[in-house]
Design an enzyme around this catalytic site. Structure first.
Site, mmCIF file in Angstrom:
data_model
loop_
_atom_site.group_PDB
_atom_site.id
_atom_site.type_symbol
_atom_site.label_atom_id
_atom_site.label_comp_id
_atom_site.label_asym_id
_atom_site.label_seq_id
_atom_site.Cartn_x
_atom_site.Cartn_y
_atom_site.Cartn_z
ATOM 1 N N SER A 1 -34.471 19.424 -30.063
ATOM 2 C CA SER A 1 -35.621 18.847 -29.368
ATOM 3 C C SER A 1 -36.017 19.647 -28.143
ATOM 4 O O SER A 1 -35.154 20.112 -27.392
ATOM 5 C CB SER A 1 -35.283 17.422 -28.910
ATOM 6 O OG SER A 1 -35.275 16.533 -29.980
ATOM 7 N N GLY A 2 -37.322 19.764 -27.930
ATOM 8 C CA GLY A 2 -37.828 20.472 -26.765
ATOM 9 C C GLY A 2 -37.897 21.974 -26.927
ATOM 10 O O GLY A 2 -38.501 22.667 -26.105
ATOM 11 N N HIS B 1 -39.439 13.525 -24.320
ATOM 12 C CA HIS B 1 -38.380 12.577 -24.691
ATOM 13 C C HIS B 1 -36.991 13.047 -24.260
ATOM 14 O O HIS B 1 -36.055 12.260 -24.191
ATOM 15 C CB HIS B 1 -38.434 12.233 -26.186
ATOM 16 C CG HIS B 1 -37.876 13.274 -27.096
ATOM 17 N ND1 HIS B 1 -38.659 14.197 -27.748
ATOM 18 C CD2 HIS B 1 -36.604 13.534 -27.480
ATOM 19 C CE1 HIS B 1 -37.897 14.979 -28.496
ATOM 20 N NE2 HIS B 1 -36.644 14.602 -28.351
ATOM 21 N N ASP C 1 -45.673 14.199 -26.182
ATOM 22 C CA ASP C 1 -44.250 14.520 -26.000
ATOM 23 C C ASP C 1 -44.107 15.932 -25.435
ATOM 24 O O ASP C 1 -43.703 16.862 -26.125
ATOM 25 C CB ASP C 1 -43.516 14.375 -27.342
ATOM 26 C CG ASP C 1 -42.002 14.415 -27.183
ATOM 27 O OD1 ASP C 1 -41.517 14.332 -26.044
ATOM 28 O OD2 ASP C 1 -41.317 14.535 -28.218
#
Length: 249
Positions: A199-200, A58, A103
């Protein structure tokens, strides 16, 4: 892989990425990277070899153009310890935003990284490797603190508990939304969590020898640190063969 030369093998006892309690020192989490557009931190990533990183799909929903991205290393966003340009971004072929399944993405650097005590790779788990529920894991990132929008300059660390999927899929928690390729971590009472900008990034856990493994990738959640809304991570063991198919690792 997976060694923290500057620290003992015990898990960190700090308790926030949200809430701002603990800043990481240089070399504490040497596999942590920052994915940046126009020199602005956008997402976290994890170094898995001297040329490959893994992150969340994402993060690239607005741009998969490698030339739009750079990667920095070190515990500070500014000034970074090391900086690299990006050669390729490969997003999981089944990922479809905004659905949270699959994801995961891998990023190839245009120039390899020379490993040092402050920049080197995490260990990737085997597909069958088990990380026991209720054990400690550590999430790191530069994401927003609770109620803030700004990223921090110093890498933050937080210790969370791995939560079993049955618990996480209970009606009052995520009501069946947690798929097999996902993993929950945090506390049902809330308070400690990853947040926007994390995120990530990596969720990591040590084995008995003090070698750290990548357990999860910061993926999604409902707000940050809310009761009954722990963080949901991409489960790395589930996608281990996919990582190999792309990177050869």
């Amino acid at each position: 892989c997976g060694l923290r030369p500057n620290r003992s093998k015990s898990a960190s006892t700090s308790n926030r990425v949200v809430g701002g309690a603990s800043s990481a020192q240089l070399g504490d989490w040497p596999w942590q990277a920052s994915l940046q557009q126009n020199n602005i931190h956008h997402c976290g990533a994890t170094l898995i070899s001297n040329t490959w990183l893994v992150s969340a799909a994402h993060c690239f929903r607005h741009s998969k153009n490698p030339h739009a991205w750079t990667v920095t290393f070190g515990n500070l966003l500014r000034p970074p310890r090391m900086k690299r340009s990006v050669k390729a971004i490969i997003v999981h072929e089944k990922y479809q935003y905004p659905a949270p399944k699959h994801d995961i993405a891998v990023v190839k650097l245009s120039e390899h990284v020379d490993f040092t005590s402050s920049v080197h790779r995490i260990c990737l788990p085997d597909p069958a490797q088990i990380f026991p529920y209720n054990s400690d894991a550590v999430v790191t990132g530069w994401g927003a603190q609770k109620g803030e929008v700004q990223n921090l300059n110093v890498l933050q660390e937080a210790t969370v508990k791995l939560i079993d999927t049955d618990t996480c899929n209970r009606e009052e928690v995520y009501h069946g939304l947690v798929a097999p390729g996902m993993l929950c971590a945090g506390y049902l009472q809330g308070g400690v969590d990853a947040c926007q900008g994390d995120s990530g990034g990596p969720l990591v856990s040590p084995d008995s020898r003090g070698m750290w493994y990548l357990v999860g990738i910061v993926s999604w959640g409902e707000e940050c640190g809310k009761p009954n809304k722990p963080g949901v991570y991409t489960r790395v063991t589930y996608y281990r063969d996919w990582i190999t198919s792309i990177t050869g690792l």
